[in-house]
Scaffold this motif. Structure first.
Motif, short mmCIF file in Angstrom:
data_model
loop_
_atom_site.label_atom_id
_atom_site.label_comp_id
_atom_site.label_asym_id
_atom_site.label_seq_id
_atom_site.Cartn_x
_atom_site.Cartn_y
_atom_site.Cartn_z
N PHE A 127 0.84 -1.19 0.00
CA PHE A 127 0.00 0.00 0.00
C PHE A 127 0.88 1.24 0.00
CE2 PHE A 127 -3.60 -2.17 2.67
CZ PHE A 127 -3.92 -2.96 1.57
N ALA A 128 0.45 2.26 -0.74
CA ALA A 128 1.11 3.56 -0.65
C ALA A 128 0.73 4.21 0.67
CB ALA A 128 0.69 4.45 -1.82
N GLY A 129 1.71 4.79 1.34
CA GLY A 129 1.45 5.47 2.61
C GLY A 129 2.25 6.74 2.74
N ILE A 130 1.89 7.54 3.70
CA ILE A 130 2.66 8.73 4.08
C ILE A 130 2.91 8.66 5.57
CG2 ILE A 130 1.79 10.20 2.21
CD1 ILE A 130 -0.16 11.41 4.28
N PHE A 131 3.97 9.32 6.03
CA PHE A 131 4.27 9.28 7.45
C PHE A 131 4.84 10.61 7.93
CE2 PHE A 131 8.32 8.23 5.54
CZ PHE A 131 9.28 8.75 6.40
#
Length: 218
Positions: A127-131
């Protein structure tokens, strides 16, 4: 959206798939991962270093928002690059969340009927994610979602943004920060690779445990 998933592929196998350093400790298989817990995530700190698989808190809240800020678990792909809460992370702090499948619930079903959604070949998904760094110094993430596609749309009108193999390196690359460049270099997987089936309503309660039986057809 994405509010629950399973991960049981060993991390050393996942590390080889993304060219990441292998973590020192293995993570036990989990078949009902809920928000507000520590999850495995891949990120890259510089273009000269290999990606890292580590733990992130599933709940995105940047340090500047402090402890009173919202803690979303998802970010919509349509607005993640422009929303003030997310756009810095989209530009500079993108990550991958490895899973073997995820759960969604049939709308208006009573009791709520979960379906397990995964690859037809049972391979892991990224999954593409941001943090962002949280106010306590830990890292927290959100899963990027897109409109439902293929068979996944039969269960829910939103789904995680699942990246194809050629896009993983570009999504992690810290030197790629321009929105249009990211858009041109990153692709989601073919929706025809995905299938789903109904599973036990035990999935509705994370307290029911992490048994492999949770992903079996109901």
């Amino acid at each position: 959206m994405c509010g629950r998933f399973a991960l049981f592929t060993p991390l050393d196998q996942l590390a080889k798939m993304v060219g990441a350093t292998v973590p020192e400790q293995e993570v036990r298989p989990r078949y009902n991962v809920a928000p507000g817990t520590w999850i495995a995530a891949v990120h890259q700190t510089s273009e000269t270093e290999a990606p890292i698989i580590g733990e992130m808190w599933w709940g995105y809240r940047p340090r500047w928002a402090q402890s009173t800020g919202n803690q979303p678990i998802n970010a919509r792909v349509e607005t993640v690059a422009t929303n003030a809460y997310f756009k810095s992370a989209f530009s500079k702090h993108r990550c991958l969340i490895p899973v073997d499948g995820w759960y969604e619930w049939i709308k208006d079903s009573k009791p709520k009927q979960p379906h397990y959604i995964c690859r037809k070949d049972r391979g892991p998904l990224f999954f593409a994610g941001i943090f962002a760094e949280r106010d306590d110094g830990s890292l927290g993430c959100a899963i990027v979602t897109e409109p439902g596609r293929g068979s996944a749309a039969e269960v829910h009108d939103r789904m995680p943004l699942i990246l194809d193999g050629d896009s993983l390196e570009h999504w992690l690359a810290p030197d790629i920060t321009d929105r249009e460049t990211i858009k041109q270099m990153v692709r989601h997987i073919d929706a025809s690779l995905i299938e789903h089936w109904p599973v036990s309503t035990k999935v509705n309660k994370p307290s029911e445990g992490q048994s492999e039986e949770l992903i079996n057809p109901a």
